[in-house]
Every structure is written in structure tokens, then in C-alpha cells.
Design a protein around this motif. Structure first.
Motif, PDB file in Angstrom:
ATOM      1  N   ALA A  27       0.829  -1.203   0.000  1.00 33.03           N
ATOM      2  CA  ALA A  27       0.000   0.000   0.000  1.00 33.03           C
ATOM      3  C   ALA A  27       0.862   1.250   0.000  1.00 33.03           C
ATOM      4  CB  ALA A  27      -0.925  -0.001   1.210  1.00 33.03           C
ATOM      5  N   GLU A  28       0.437   2.240  -0.754  1.00 29.73           N
ATOM      6  CA  GLU A  28       1.143   3.520  -0.845  1.00 29.73           C
ATOM      7  C   GLU A  28       0.527   4.491   0.147  1.00 29.73           C
ATOM      8  OE1 GLU A  28       2.370   6.749  -4.332  1.00 29.73           O
ATOM      9  OE2 GLU A  28       1.568   4.773  -4.845  1.00 29.73           O
ATOM     10  N   ALA A  29       1.348   5.086   0.989  1.00 32.43           N
ATOM     11  CA  ALA A  29       0.849   5.965   2.041  1.00 32.43           C
ATOM     12  C   ALA A  29       0.487   7.338   1.474  1.00 32.43           C
ATOM     13  CB  ALA A  29       1.894   6.130   3.136  1.00 32.43           C
ATOM     14  N   ASP A  30      -0.619   7.887   1.989  1.00 31.73           N
ATOM     15  CA  ASP A  30      -0.993   9.262   1.654  1.00 31.73           C
ATOM     16  C   ASP A  30      -0.244  10.249   2.541  1.00 31.73           C
ATOM     17  OD1 ASP A  30      -3.084   8.596  -0.291  1.00 31.73           O
ATOM     18  OD2 ASP A  30      -4.163   7.805   1.437  1.00 31.73           O
ATOM     19  N   LEU A  31       0.147   9.789   3.720  1.00 31.70           N
ATOM     20  CA  LEU A  31       0.892  10.616   4.671  1.00 31.70           C
ATOM     21  C   LEU A  31       1.590   9.682   5.653  1.00 31.70           C
ATOM     22  CD1 LEU A  31       1.407  13.564   5.798  1.00 31.70           C
ATOM     23  CD2 LEU A  31      -0.522  13.144   7.337  1.00 31.70           C
ATOM     24  N   THR A  32       2.796  10.063   6.062  1.00 31.76           N
ATOM     25  CA  THR A  32       3.524   9.342   7.095  1.00 31.76           C
ATOM     26  C   THR A  32       3.895  10.351   8.175  1.00 31.76           C
ATOM     27  OG1 THR A  32       4.447   7.809   5.458  1.00 31.76           O
ATOM     28  CG2 THR A  32       5.506   7.872   7.612  1.00 31.76           C
ATOM     29  N   VAL A  33       3.661  10.000   9.425  1.00 35.79           N
ATOM     30  CA  VAL A  33       3.875  10.928  10.541  1.00 35.79           C
ATOM     31  C   VAL A  33       4.872  10.335  11.518  1.00 35.79           C
ATOM     32  CG1 VAL A  33       2.761  12.114  12.477  1.00 35.79           C
ATOM     33  CG2 VAL A  33       1.534  11.842  10.310  1.00 35.79           C
ATOM     34  N   THR A  34       5.788  11.181  12.010  1.00 35.73           N
ATOM     35  CA  THR A  34       6.698  10.745  13.075  1.00 35.73           C
ATOM     36  C   THR A  34       7.001  11.918  13.991  1.00 35.73           C
ATOM     37  OG1 THR A  34       8.697   9.459  13.533  1.00 35.73           O
ATOM     38  CG2 THR A  34       8.891  11.212  11.895  1.00 35.73           C
ATOM     39  N   ASN A  35       7.802  11.645  15.025  1.00 34.84           N
ATOM     40  CA  ASN A  35       8.094  12.665  16.034  1.00 34.84           C
ATOM     41  C   ASN A  35       9.570  12.658  16.411  1.00 34.84           C
ATOM     42  OD1 ASN A  35       8.466  10.642  18.227  1.00 34.84           O
ATOM     43  ND2 ASN A  35       6.293  10.275  17.879  1.00 34.84           N
ATOM     44  N   ASP A  36       9.916  13.417  17.453  1.00 32.41           N
ATOM     45  CA  ASP A  36      11.325  13.585  17.799  1.00 32.41           C
ATOM     46  C   ASP A  36      11.951  12.364  18.463  1.00 32.41           C
ATOM     47  OD1 ASP A  36       9.650  14.082  19.909  1.00 32.41           O
ATOM     48  OD2 ASP A  36      10.728  15.828  20.661  1.00 32.41           O
ATOM     49  N   THR A  37      11.163  11.356  18.807  1.00 32.68           N
ATOM     50  CA  THR A  37      11.776  10.129  19.309  1.00 32.68           C
ATOM     51  C   THR A  37      12.402   9.316  18.179  1.00 32.68           C
ATOM     52  OG1 THR A  37       9.749   8.808  19.115  1.00 32.68           O
ATOM     53  CG2 THR A  37      10.084  10.011  21.174  1.00 32.68           C
ATOM     54  N   SER A  38      11.992   9.600  16.943  1.00 31.94           N
ATOM     55  CA  SER A  38      12.452   8.807  15.799  1.00 31.94           C
ATOM     56  C   SER A  38      13.118   9.617  14.699  1.00 31.94           C
ATOM     57  CB  SER A  38      11.262   8.041  15.192  1.00 31.94           C
ATOM     58  OG  SER A  38      10.659   7.199  16.141  1.00 31.94           O
ATOM     59  N   GLY A  39      12.917  10.936  14.672  1.00 26.07           N
ATOM     60  CA  GLY A  39      13.461  11.740  13.581  1.00 26.07           C
ATOM     61  C   GLY A  39      14.959  11.577  13.412  1.00 26.07           C
ATOM     62  N   HIS A  40      15.682  11.574  14.525  1.00 18.76           N
ATOM     63  CA  HIS A  40      17.140  11.440  14.447  1.00 18.76           C
ATOM     64  C   HIS A  40      17.550  10.040  14.003  1.00 18.76           C
ATOM     65  CE1 HIS A  40      16.171   9.774  18.355  1.00 18.76           C
ATOM     66  NE2 HIS A  40      17.387   9.290  18.464  1.00 18.76           N
ATOM     67  N   LEU A  41      16.741   9.032  14.364  1.00 24.13           N
ATOM     68  CA  LEU A  41      17.025   7.658  13.934  1.00 24.13           C
ATOM     69  C   LEU A  41      16.796   7.504  12.430  1.00 24.13           C
ATOM     70  CD1 LEU A  41      15.342   5.683  16.859  1.00 24.13           C
ATOM     71  CD2 LEU A  41      17.785   6.111  16.522  1.00 24.13           C
ATOM     72  N   LEU A  42      15.746   8.131  11.918  1.00 21.92           N
ATOM     73  CA  LEU A  42      15.494   8.101  10.477  1.00 21.92           C
ATOM     74  C   LEU A  42      16.685   8.679   9.727  1.00 21.92           C
ATOM     75  CD1 LEU A  42      11.784   9.348  10.271  1.00 21.92           C
ATOM     76  CD2 LEU A  42      12.597   7.007  10.074  1.00 21.92           C
ATOM     77  N   ALA A  43      17.175   9.808  10.217  1.00 23.43           N
ATOM     78  CA  ALA A  43      18.317  10.454   9.562  1.00 23.43           C
ATOM     79  C   ALA A  43      19.535   9.540   9.536  1.00 23.43           C
ATOM     80  CB  ALA A  43      18.647  11.765  10.282  1.00 23.43           C
ATOM     81  N   ARG A  44      19.791   8.859  10.651  1.00 24.64           N
ATOM     82  CA  ARG A  44      20.958   7.975  10.723  1.00 24.64           C
ATOM     83  C   ARG A  44      20.807   6.772   9.798  1.00 24.64           C
ATOM     84  NH1 ARG A  44      21.756   4.782  16.106  1.00 24.64           N
ATOM     85  NH2 ARG A  44      20.575   3.249  14.932  1.00 24.64           N
ATOM     86  N   ILE A  45      19.616   6.162   9.805  1.00 26.53           N
ATOM     87  CA  ILE A  45      19.408   4.983   8.959  1.00 26.53           C
ATOM     88  C   ILE A  45      19.457   5.364   7.485  1.00 26.53           C
ATOM     89  CG2 ILE A  45      17.815   3.107   8.385  1.00 26.53           C
ATOM     90  CD1 ILE A  45      16.780   3.290  11.280  1.00 26.53           C
TER      91      ILE A  45
END
Length: 260
Positions: A27-45
Motif C-alpha cells: 500500500a502507498e501511504a498518503d501521509l507518514t507521521v513521526t516525532n522527535d523520538t524517531s526523527g534522528h534515527l530516520l536520519a541515521r538509517i
């Protein structure tokens, strides 16, 4: 083929005319939401995996709300990395500290609209179902895959319907109702199901109350919580909407796994 709201939304998101509970699909997402507990992890990965860009930066929202104000040098660094990440990838839907809760703000700002498919990096993304969207929680690594490729595999959940009848007694609120349901069903009572809240008492419930019901659905194991859109939904969501949307409702003969 008669379908539930969940089957219709996930079917549309996967480019199909129909989907059935139990099927696996991309499925293709219309929107994906995250917060500051994960933003830095997304950047690293992203960096470690060599992912050059977010495929659809306009379909991503990042909000800083868990560590506000920053309570240590580590959380300040997390915020800085998140800010740099959204700037690097051209993310417009970024909400810095003091904007509000990362689930409520996208709804109030009209990013969350009826009929949308919204996986988010928080288990309580089920709250988006209050406007008739399909919101669900995913892990950080799944979020990376979704942002990089635009789609992710899901199993279409069965729907369990809860019909609320009667009137709201003084002092009784939606939190009381969902805690009562949780007490009856236990924490595993709706595992990987869509909990749909319906009935006459729902139609008189405001959007705050509907958000509470859908938010807490995950505490009973649900994949999603949802309220079929009605006049209350449209009066609240319509003026806020930042884009077009399609109201999705159950077919009259849609099949539910159970009705309580």
C-alpha cells in the motif's frame, strides 16, 4: 464485492478496486507521521543505508513534541538532527517545538483527512481514524522503507464493530467507554483488527471524544480504530482540509468479524 472501510482504503492505496480482509498487499501511504523520538534515527538509517532522498517529501510530517523543552544535551542534539533532516529532504510539514502534540496537530492542520491511508511511527496513529482515515503504527525501520520507496506491505485487517446505543449520562465520557471495552476484551481482544465505533451514541459524540476512542484502540491490540464519517466529521474536517478527500463508508452488506 461488499467491503468495509478498511478494505476500501487499503485496496485503493494498493491500486486495486477491491481488497479482502486477510490479504497481503503493498500500500502507498498518503501521509507518514513521526516525532522527535524517531526523527534522528530516520536520519541515521537513511545515511547508513545510502538512501538519497525521501520519495514524496510532501507526504511526510515530522513534529517535535516528546522532549519539549529539551531536557538534556542528548535531546537537544536529537532536535537538531531532525531539523537538519527535514531541511535536507525538503520536508514542508515540519512542526517545531511548542506546536503541539504530533497526533493532534496534523488533524487540526488538515493534513489528516477522511479516506486517507496514514501509517505513522507511533502506535497511537490509530487516532487518525476519528475522521474516517486508516491510521496505524509502524516501526522506525518500516518508516524508513516507506519514505524511501513510497509503499509498504500490510495485511488487511478484519473489522470488529462496536455499536454504542443510548444517551451519554452526565460525567460519562469516551475514555470511560474505551476503558470499559478494554476491560471486557483485555489487551489482546482486538489483535490486528480494525475497531469500528458506530451507533446512535457515536453520532452525538464530538470529535475530541472520537479521537479518544480511536487513539486507545491500540491498547486493545487493534491495527486501526475508525469512525465512519458523518455530518459531525465533515463539519470539523472539511474547513481544515489542506487538500481533496473522499469520504469512505462501509457497504450496506459489508462483513464484520463480530458486532458488539
Amino acid at each position: 464485492m461488499a467491503m468495509t472501510i478498511s478494505e476500501k482504503i487499503l485496496g485503493r492505496a494498493s491500486g486495486r478496486q477491491a481488497a479482502r480482509a486477510g490479504e497481503f498487499l503493498e500500500a502507498e501511504a498518503d501521509l507518514t507521521v513521526t516525532n522527535d523520538t524517531s526523527g534522528h534515527l530516520l536520519a541515521r538509517i537513511f545515511q547508513e543505508a545510502g538512501v538519497p532522498r525521501i520519495l514524496h517529501p510532501d507526504r511526510f510530517a515530522l513534529l517535535l513534541d516528546h522532549f519539549v523543552p529539551s531536557n538534556s544535551p542528548d535531546t537537544a542534539r536529537m532536535h537538531r538532527i531532525s531539523r537538519e533532516f527535514v531541511q535536507q529532504h525538503g520536508v514542508v510539514n515540519f512542526f517545531d517545538v511548542n506546536e503541539g502534540n504530533h497526533l493532534q496537530v496534523p488533524m487540526e492542520k488538515g493534513l489528516v483527512r477522511p479516506g486517507m491511508f496514514i501509517p505513522g511511527n507511533d502506535s497511537h496513529c490509530t487516532m487518525f481514524g476519528a475522521v474516517g482515515a486508516f491510521g496505524t503504527g509502524i516501526s522506525t525501520t518500516e518508516c524508513v522503507e516507506l519514505l524511501a520507496l513510497g509503499k509498504l506491505w500490510f495485511k488487511v485487517p478484519k473489522t470488529v464493530r462496536f455499536d454504542l446505543v443510548g444517551e451519554w449520562p452526565a460525567g460519562v465520557m469516551s475514555k470511560d467507554v474505551i476503558l470499559h471495552i478494554a476491560g471486557k476484551l483485555t489487551a489482546n481482544g482486538a489483535n490486528y483488527r480494525t475497531m469500528e465505533f458506530a451507533g446512535p451514541a457515536i453520532r452525538t459524540l464530538d470529535m475530541d471524544g472520537r479521537m479518544t476512542l480511536c487513539n486507545m484502540a491500540v491498547e486493545i491490540g487493534a491495527k486501526a480504530g475508525i469512525v465512519e464519517p458523518d455530518d459531525v466529521t465533515l463539519a470539523w474536517a472539511g474547513p481544515r482540509a489542506r487538500g481533496p478527500f473522499e469520504v469512505v463508508k462501509n457497504d450496506p452488506d459489508a462483513e464484520f468479524e463480530a458486532v458488539h
